[in-house]
Design a protein around this motif. Structure first.
Motif, PDB file in Angstrom:
ATOM      1  N   ARG A 242      -4.161   8.406   7.575  1.00 11.92           N
ATOM      2  CA  ARG A 242      -3.726   9.802   7.529  1.00 11.92           C
ATOM      3  C   ARG A 242      -3.906  10.699   8.860  1.00 11.92           C
ATOM      4  O   ARG A 242      -3.119  11.291   9.270  1.00 11.92           O
ATOM      5  N   MET A 243      -4.866  10.290   9.416  1.00  7.96           N
ATOM      6  CA  MET A 243      -5.616  11.030  10.671  1.00  7.96           C
ATOM      7  C   MET A 243      -4.504  10.628  11.759  1.00  7.96           C
ATOM      8  O   MET A 243      -4.119  11.319  12.516  1.00  7.96           O
TER       9      MET A 243
ATOM     10  N   ARG B 221     -10.387   3.363   2.766  1.00  5.88           N
ATOM     11  CA  ARG B 221     -10.883   3.669   4.267  1.00  5.88           C
ATOM     12  C   ARG B 221      -9.839   3.533   5.087  1.00  5.88           C
ATOM     13  O   ARG B 221      -9.586   4.122   6.201  1.00  5.88           O
ATOM     14  N   THR B 222      -8.868   2.449   5.008  1.00 10.45           N
ATOM     15  CA  THR B 222      -7.472   2.204   5.700  1.00 10.45           C
ATOM     16  C   THR B 222      -6.670   3.559   5.788  1.00 10.45           C
ATOM     17  O   THR B 222      -5.926   4.038   6.699  1.00 10.45           O
TER      18      THR B 222
ATOM     19  N   ASP C 250       0.779  -1.225  -0.148  1.00 14.24           N
ATOM     20  CA  ASP C 250      -0.009  -0.004  -0.131  1.00 14.24           C
ATOM     21  C   ASP C 250       0.925   1.155  -0.137  1.00 14.24           C
ATOM     22  O   ASP C 250       0.520   2.166  -0.482  1.00 14.24           O
ATOM     23  N   GLU C 251       2.115   1.281   0.589  1.00 12.67           N
ATOM     24  CA  GLU C 251       2.860   2.277   0.846  1.00 12.67           C
ATOM     25  C   GLU C 251       3.492   2.698  -0.739  1.00 12.67           C
ATOM     26  O   GLU C 251       3.360   3.890  -1.001  1.00 12.67           O
ATOM     27  N   GLN C 252       3.845   1.560  -1.405  1.00 14.04           N
ATOM     28  CA  GLN C 252       4.053   1.868  -2.927  1.00 14.04           C
ATOM     29  C   GLN C 252       3.045   2.590  -3.645  1.00 14.04           C
ATOM     30  O   GLN C 252       3.356   3.402  -4.787  1.00 14.04           O
ATOM     31  N   ASN C 253       1.837   2.218  -3.383  1.00 14.83           N
ATOM     32  CA  ASN C 253       0.570   2.760  -4.293  1.00 14.83           C
ATOM     33  C   ASN C 253       0.064   3.720  -3.347  1.00 14.83           C
ATOM     34  O   ASN C 253      -1.189   4.083  -3.864  1.00 14.83           O
TER      35      ASN C 253
ATOM     36  N   VAL D  30      -3.948   5.795  -4.225  1.00 15.28           N
ATOM     37  CA  VAL D  30      -4.888   5.433  -3.439  1.00 15.28           C
ATOM     38  C   VAL D  30      -5.450   6.909  -2.783  1.00 15.28           C
ATOM     39  O   VAL D  30      -6.509   7.450  -2.938  1.00 15.28           O
ATOM     40  N   GLU D  31      -4.558   7.652  -2.603  1.00 15.40           N
ATOM     41  CA  GLU D  31      -4.747   9.108  -1.769  1.00 15.40           C
ATOM     42  C   GLU D  31      -5.425   9.985  -2.699  1.00 15.40           C
ATOM     43  O   GLU D  31      -6.432  10.473  -2.396  1.00 15.40           O
ATOM     44  N   LYS D  32      -5.048  10.129  -4.007  1.00 14.89           N
ATOM     45  CA  LYS D  32      -5.834  11.012  -5.103  1.00 14.89           C
ATOM     46  C   LYS D  32      -7.137  10.267  -5.143  1.00 14.89           C
ATOM     47  O   LYS D  32      -7.870  11.220  -5.235  1.00 14.89           O
TER      48      LYS D  32
END
Length: 482
Positions: free
Chosen positions: A251-252, A245-246, A31-34, A38-40
């Motif tokens: 992020r928070m 959602r994860t 997930d870190e690589q992507n 995902v954030e966008k």
């Protein structure tokens, strides 16, 4: 609570974002690589729902200010108002608005479905708007309207702060708060059509139709909002994919870790309210915003100021739109630049200086063209309120409970500015309203001075943090935005 939040572990940006070296939570390797992709996707979905928050705020502002438009089509005469009764009618809304904001936000912080709570409040204020009748009835209903509408704006601001990071909040807050300017522009256009087209229909005056139609529209939007508004990242949601959602929750968590890794304890629950009440900075910012909102009271009476140019009520309302359209456009630019640079003070003071120029122009002449130009300068001021509220969220970002209380307390205190300044504009001071503009100039100047003092305080805190980090050999930690 310490005024020197020194955060030693990890390298952090001046916005407070941390990296892996800080020990903050990180996503699994895949997930870190992507994460960027995902954030966008997450932010795109969020921004679409924030757009609906803007629509709700537009309806809120229309419902609270429609009396100013109705005034041009016989509201005072039909209800037999004399003296300062209309000013009282406008100011009493902010009494209810002041009293309810803080308990509402503390209640919202403990909910899992803020979408249902905010939508229900909206439906209630729409129903209240529909039943405006005699003077004393309207007086009571506007007090009740303040109680119910108080849930929305500070609640929406807090909801944004639960989804967006510090360097993302300014533009999104501007997007929400620009609903006020959009309302000022287009509610005048809508009101001009209703007041002119439906006056006398079924035996009702135009201003009664205005209240009824806007109340109905508010209820329709409220019902839709139940399924569109976001809840908190920790709440179940059908519109987010599992990885989105994860990431939203992570992020928070990263924001909180950056703020609390050297604090030792977190402030949650009702203790957040106690922390906010005992922090002098909350009261100082509240005082600055009281003065700022007093200077922004011209917004409530904008149709009255437009009417001083001598045109009929329909043209007067149409002339209200262009200043606010320009003001909305510049608000986005100022807020985005504030986020990009990390500066809050000059993006608060700058629009107020422009507004002061407008006050001075209006103060000095009765020339129609020049006075209309002054309205364009004045309409630049509301973005100062937007940036200052973002500054509040940035300053108290390390505890969600204290942040909820601080936002509500500061916004509630700012309502005091509207309660008193509703009497800045008595009809006997027209049509020049020179005294009114002088008072707005004074309160704007005092607000700028208070924000400058606050900036100096935060700058000293940052300098002390840097000195301690250098003495202890720590890496760069948390910094207040200035």
């Amino acid at each position: 609570m310490s005024d020197h939040p020194l955060l030693g572990a990890g390298k952090h940006s001046h916005y407070g974002a941390s990296d892996r070296s800080s020990g903050s939570p990180v996503l699994p390797e895949y997930d870190e690589q992507n994460r960027q992709m995902v954030e966008k996707r997450l932010l795109r979905k969020l921004d679409l729902r924030v757009a609906f928050l803007v629509l709700i705020y537009i309806m809120s502002c229309m419902d609270r200010t429609n009396a100013a438009a109705a005034r041009l089509r016989g509201l005072e005469e039909d209800l037999g108002m004399t003296g300062n009764q209309f000013n009282t009618l406008m100011s009493i809304f902010y009494v209810g608005y002041l009293l309810t904001q803080t308990p509402s936000n503390m209640f919202l912080d403990r909910m899992t479905r803020p979408s249902l709570y905010l939508s229900s409040c909206m439906a209630i204020w729409g129903a209240i708007t529909m039943f405006m009748g005699t003077y004393h009835t309207i007086l009571i209903l506007r007090l009740m309207l303040g109680f119910v509408e108080a849930a929305f704006f500070p609640g929406a601001i807090f909801l944004l702060s639960r989804w967006y990071k510090r360097n993302e909040l300014g533009f999104r807050t501007a997007l929400l708060a620009c609903g006020s300017s959009i309302s000022n522009a287009f509610s005048a256009l809508i009101a001009s059509g209703i007041l002119a087209g439906l006056d006398g229909t079924l035996g009702f005056t135009g201003w009664r139709w205005l209240f009824f139609i806007e109340g109905i529209l508010t209820i329709v939007v409220a019902v839709s909002a139940i399924w569109i508004l976001p809840d908190f990242p920790s709440s179940p949601s059908v519109w987010l994919l599992p990885d989105e959602r994860t990431l939203a929750k992570r992020r928070m968590e990263e924001e909180v870790v950056v703020g609390n890794e050297h604090e030792g304890t977190s402030v949650e629950g009702w203790s957040g309210l106690v922390e906010a009440l005992t922090d002098w900075r909350v009261w100082w910012l509240g005082g600055a915003l009281i003065l700022m909102d007093a200077s922004l009271s011209f917004r409530i009476f904008f149709p009255t100021l437009s009417a001083t140019m001598g045109y009929n009520s329909t043209i007067t309302l149409l002339l209200c739109a262009p200043p606010w359209i320009l003001g909305t456009a510049t608000s986005f630019l100022v807020a985005r630049h504030s986020d990009a640079t990390g500066d809050r003070f000059w993006h608060t003071a700058g629009p107020l200086f422009v507004a002061i120029l407008g006050f001075m122009i209006a103060f000095s002449t009765m020339n129609t063209a020049v006075r209309y130009l002054s309205l364009f300068f004045m309409a630049q001021a509301p973005v100062a309120h937007i940036v200052s509220l973002t500054w509040v969220m940035n300053t108290f970002s390390r505890s969600q409970s204290k942040r909820a209380a601080a936002i509500a307390l500061v916004n509630a205190m700012s309502s005091l500015g509207y309660i008193g300044s509703s009497y800045f504009w008595p009809s006997r001071w027209g049509p020049s309203y020179a005294n009114s503009y002088a008072m707005c100039t004074l309160t704007s100047t005092m607000s700028i001075v208070m924000f400058w003092v606050f900036r100096r305080h935060l700058s000293q805190c940052n300098e002390a943090a840097e000195a301690e980090e250098q003495a202890l050999g720590l890496l760069k930690g948390f910094r207040y935005l200035l």
